[in-house]
Enzyme design. Structure first.
Site, PDB file in Angstrom:
ATOM      1  CB  CYS A  65       0.120   1.145   7.579  1.00  0.00           C
ATOM      2  SG  CYS A  65      -1.615   1.125   7.093  1.00  0.00           S
ATOM      3  CG  HIS A  75      -6.543   1.198   0.493  1.00  0.00           C
ATOM      4  ND1 HIS A  75      -5.446   1.845  -0.055  1.00  0.00           N
ATOM      5  CD2 HIS A  75      -6.031   0.167   1.235  1.00  0.00           C
ATOM      6  CE1 HIS A  75      -4.351   1.234   0.338  1.00  0.00           C
ATOM      7  NE2 HIS A  75      -4.672   0.210   1.104  1.00  0.00           N
ATOM      8  CB  CYS A  80      -0.937  -0.012   1.200  1.00  0.00           C
ATOM      9  SG  CYS A  80      -1.957  -1.480   1.212  1.00  0.00           S
TER      10      CYS A  80
HETATM   11  C1  LIG Z   1      -1.987  -1.489   4.411  1.00  0.00           C
HETATM   12  C2  LIG Z   1      -3.473  -1.515   4.226  1.00  0.00           C
HETATM   13  O1  LIG Z   1      -4.022  -0.594   3.684  1.00  0.00           O
HETATM   14  S1  LIG Z   1      -4.269  -2.841   4.820  1.00  0.00           S
HETATM   15  C3  LIG Z   1      -5.929  -2.694   4.263  1.00  0.00           C
HETATM   16  C4  LIG Z   1      -6.109  -3.500   3.061  1.00  0.00           C
HETATM   17  N1  LIG Z   1      -7.519  -3.600   2.760  1.00  0.00           N
HETATM   18  C5  LIG Z   1      -8.272  -4.590   3.255  1.00  0.00           C
HETATM   19  O2  LIG Z   1      -7.799  -5.450   3.958  1.00  0.00           O
HETATM   20  C6  LIG Z   1      -9.719  -4.586   2.851  1.00  0.00           C
HETATM   21  C7  LIG Z   1     -10.576  -4.813   4.046  1.00  0.00           C
HETATM   22  N2  LIG Z   1     -11.958  -4.845   3.677  1.00  0.00           N
HETATM   23  C8  LIG Z   1     -12.643  -5.987   3.424  1.00  0.00           C
HETATM   24  O3  LIG Z   1     -12.063  -7.059   3.418  1.00  0.00           O
HETATM   25  C9  LIG Z   1     -14.118  -5.898   3.149  1.00  0.00           C
HETATM   26  O4  LIG Z   1     -14.424  -4.636   2.617  1.00  0.00           O
HETATM   27  C10 LIG Z   1     -14.964  -6.141   4.439  1.00  0.00           C
HETATM   28  C11 LIG Z   1     -14.755  -7.598   4.903  1.00  0.00           C
HETATM   29  C12 LIG Z   1     -14.563  -5.187   5.562  1.00  0.00           C
HETATM   30  C13 LIG Z   1     -16.448  -5.888   4.147  1.00  0.00           C
HETATM   31  O5  LIG Z   1     -16.805  -6.657   3.063  1.00  0.00           O
HETATM   32  P1  LIG Z   1     -18.341  -6.757   2.625  1.00  0.00           P
HETATM   33  O6  LIG Z   1     -19.124  -7.373   3.738  1.00  0.00           O
HETATM   34  O7  LIG Z   1     -18.368  -7.402   1.295  1.00  0.00           O
HETATM   35  O8  LIG Z   1     -18.718  -5.224   2.529  1.00  0.00           O
HETATM   36  P2  LIG Z   1     -20.011  -4.555   1.962  1.00  0.00           P
HETATM   37  O9  LIG Z   1     -19.604  -3.462   1.070  1.00  0.00           O
HETATM   38  O10 LIG Z   1     -20.969  -5.572   1.416  1.00  0.00           O
HETATM   39  O11 LIG Z   1     -20.605  -3.883   3.265  1.00  0.00           O
HETATM   40  C14 LIG Z   1     -21.322  -4.625   4.220  1.00  0.00           C
HETATM   41  C15 LIG Z   1     -22.535  -3.815   4.614  1.00  0.00           C
HETATM   42  O12 LIG Z   1     -22.082  -2.624   5.251  1.00  0.00           O
HETATM   43  C16 LIG Z   1     -22.720  -1.499   4.661  1.00  0.00           C
HETATM   44  N3  LIG Z   1     -21.821  -0.349   4.768  1.00  0.00           N
HETATM   45  C17 LIG Z   1     -20.519  -0.293   4.431  1.00  0.00           C
HETATM   46  N4  LIG Z   1     -20.049   0.936   4.684  1.00  0.00           N
HETATM   47  C18 LIG Z   1     -21.054   1.669   5.196  1.00  0.00           C
HETATM   48  C19 LIG Z   1     -21.178   3.013   5.640  1.00  0.00           C
HETATM   49  N5  LIG Z   1     -20.146   3.844   5.630  1.00  0.00           N
HETATM   50  N6  LIG Z   1     -22.397   3.409   6.099  1.00  0.00           N
HETATM   51  C20 LIG Z   1     -23.441   2.564   6.127  1.00  0.00           C
HETATM   52  N7  LIG Z   1     -23.387   1.284   5.720  1.00  0.00           N
HETATM   53  C21 LIG Z   1     -22.208   0.847   5.255  1.00  0.00           C
HETATM   54  C22 LIG Z   1     -22.982  -1.935   3.246  1.00  0.00           C
HETATM   55  O13 LIG Z   1     -24.021  -1.209   2.643  1.00  0.00           O
HETATM   56  C23 LIG Z   1     -23.375  -3.380   3.425  1.00  0.00           C
HETATM   57  O14 LIG Z   1     -24.726  -3.431   3.824  1.00  0.00           O
HETATM   58  P3  LIG Z   1     -25.711  -4.567   3.248  1.00  0.00           P
HETATM   59  O15 LIG Z   1     -25.108  -5.879   3.741  1.00  0.00           O
HETATM   60  O16 LIG Z   1     -27.004  -4.217   3.848  1.00  0.00           O
HETATM   61  O17 LIG Z   1     -25.634  -4.431   1.761  1.00  0.00           O
END
Ligand SMILES: CC(=O)SCCNC(=O)CCNC(=O)[C@H](O)C(C)(C)COP(=O)(O)OP(=O)(O)OC[C@H]1O[C@@H](n2cnc3c(N)ncnc32)[C@H](O)[C@@H]1OP(=O)(O)O
Length: 432
Positions: free
Chosen positions: A418, A387, A96
């Site tokens: 990070c 991201h 990242c």
């Molecule tokens: C060095 C670095 O940067 S490390 C970071 C690297 N990045 C990562 O590791 C990515 C991490 N993220 C993930 O793995 C995934 O996004 C997760 C597991 C957190 C979530 O995945 P999903 O469950 O598929 O997310 P999804 O987009 O469907 O959201 C789940 C629910 O939350 C809701 N939601 C998400 N954000 C918001 C928000 N800001 N406000 C309101 N509701 C929200 C969605 O609408 C969805 O609702 P629904 O189930 O009723 O449709």
């Protein structure tokens, strides 16, 4: 050993940036490759700053997730753009931190007089992730490929069993622990006592800041539409504590499960680039210097043996950078701390406030202290924008350079990103 002082005789100027709006996984960019996206980001920059036909010193970019055919994605993207094809280009990969690391590389070349101009950037797709076949199938397919004659090929093909037909996709987890980024972060959030409420507050602030910045036109000369998308698809201007409170935990266990889809970055597709040059290059081409790339630093933590959390390396990199530049943590007008997860930002800030951590781990006499939270991720960050791993650095550098230019000469910004593998990339920019 004393840290060497930065050479400020030649300065690397940030002249502008461009990115395509970030899209959610399997959204409007589902059919776009890394190359399509990076080329689009470069072309937007070329159009905005009249770079068509120019031979730049160097273009440095990269992607965390790429196909094996993309052995030099950046060069291919340059060839697909309207830059002079004699512009050298190459890929780097620092998870990242890729986009920011690319900016450090190009800036250093400019400062050393090895280049007059360059582009730094990054791209990532979570939709077009490369699929590899199982090791057994790979070995057998290579035998088919090497077999001489139809009979031998048929025989080799016949050796393939249905059980060999598994596929593998890139995992969003650390190879040495098997844990996902989110699971690692959940451990760190627990260690620093980061509450769900504090994480959700940061997420709401991120969405509101980014939404305001679009409404006020701040993003107009930073983002160009792509595939019908004009704004980051993940942005929810109506984000609220009430809505976030309803989301189920995504990482962690029991009472410690404070991380949700709302306070974690989503899987995202996108690309960003930044134009850098010497002051002479800027003057010759009639380009405004927005900010200077002052200095950068990297650090790594031994997360495997539990020294500190996977995403905590910036907590170590920043004090080294401050010491080298004779600055304190409070000497900044803006702080851009990449929101991998809301808990990442909050854990890092808590670590800098913690006397034991600063003395025992950072070897300091006193804590680095707190920052003015009104100066943190003012125009939103990764929780709202999304991201696309390698593209986050370019997004941040371009936005911060513009903010510092608006603030005025001598204003200062700190970037902290990070990265997977227990690494961190940080930098200081100064307004022009
Ligand atoms: C060095 C670095 O940067 S490390 C970071 C690297 N990045 C990562 O590791 C990515 C991490 N993220 C993930 O793995 C995934 O996004 C997760 C597991 C957190 C979530 O995945 P999903 O469950 O598929 O997310 P999804 O987009 O469907 O959201 C789940 C629910 O939350 C809701 N939601 C998400 N954000 C918001 C928000 N800001 N406000 C309101 N509701 C929200 C969605 O609408 C969805 O609702 P629904 O189930 O009723 O449709």
């Amino acid at each position: 050993m004393a840290s060497p002082q930065p050479d400020q005789t030649r300065r690397a100027a940030i002249l502008g940036g461009n990115r395509i709006p970030f899209a959610r996984q399997f959204g409007p960019y589902a059919q776009a490759s890394n190359q399509d996206m990076l080329t689009a980001a470069i072309e937007g920059l070329v159009a905005r700053y009249n770079l068509g036909g120019q031979r730049l010193g160097e273009v440095v970019a990269g992607a965390v997730i790429k196909h094996s055919r993309d052995f030099n994605l950046t060069r291919e993207s340059v060839l697909g753009s309207s830059l002079d094809p004699h512009t050298p280009a190459y890929d780097i990969q620092q998870a990242c931190g890729t986009g920011l690391e690319a900016a450090i590389l190009v800036s250093n070349k400019i400062k050393l007089g090895q280049a007059e101009s360059g582009i730094a950037g990054g791209v990532d797709t979570s939709s077009d992730a490369p699929i590899t076949v199982s090791e057994k199938l790979r070995t057998k397919l290579l035998k088919v490929n090497r077999a001489k004659g139809a009979g031998a090929q048929l025989k080799a093909l016949g050796a393939i069993r249905p059980t060999d037909l598994g596929i593998e996709t890139p995992a969003n987890s650390e190879p040495r622990t098997g844990l996902s980024m989110g699971e690692h972060m959940a451990q760190t959030a627990k260690r620093w006592g980061i509450t769900r409420e504090a994480q959700d507050e940061l997420a709401v602030a991120s969405h509101r800041g980014l939404a305001r910045s679009y409404d006020e036109g701040f993003q107009d000369d930073l983002v160009t539409s792509f595939k019908g998308l004009a704004r980051d698809q993940n942005l929810r201007p109506d984000s609220s504590m009430e809505k976030l409170a309803k989301l189920k935990p995504a990482f962690g266990k029991g009472d410690d499960a404070t991380m949700t889809a709302g306070n974690s970055t989503p899987l995202t597709d996108g690309a960003s680039v930044v134009l850098l040059g010497s002051e002479e290059y800027a003057a010759e081409h009639g380009l405004t210097v927005q900010a200077y790339f002052v200095d950068g630093e990297t650090a790594a933590v031994d997360y495997v043996h539990g020294e500190e959390g996977l995403l905590m390396a910036p907590a170590y990199a920043v004090p080294r950078l401050l010491a080298r530049n004779g600055l304190t943590l409070q000497d900044f007008d803006y702080y851009e701390i990449h929101e991998a997860f809301a808990a990442t930002v909050l854990s890092t800030l808590k670590a800098w406030e913690d006397e034991d951590f600063c003395k025992d781990k950072l070897g300091l006499d006193a804590p680095l202290g707190s920052i003015d939270r009104d100066k943190l991720n003012v125009n939103g960050s990764s929780l709202a924008a999304g991201h696309p791993f390698a593209a986050t650095g370019g997004r941040i550098v371009a936005a911060l350079a513009k903010m510092l230019h608006e603030k005025g000469p001598g204003s200062r910004g700190l970037i902290s990103i990070c990265a997977a593998g227990g690494q961190g990339v940080v930098a200081i920019l100064e307004g022009a």
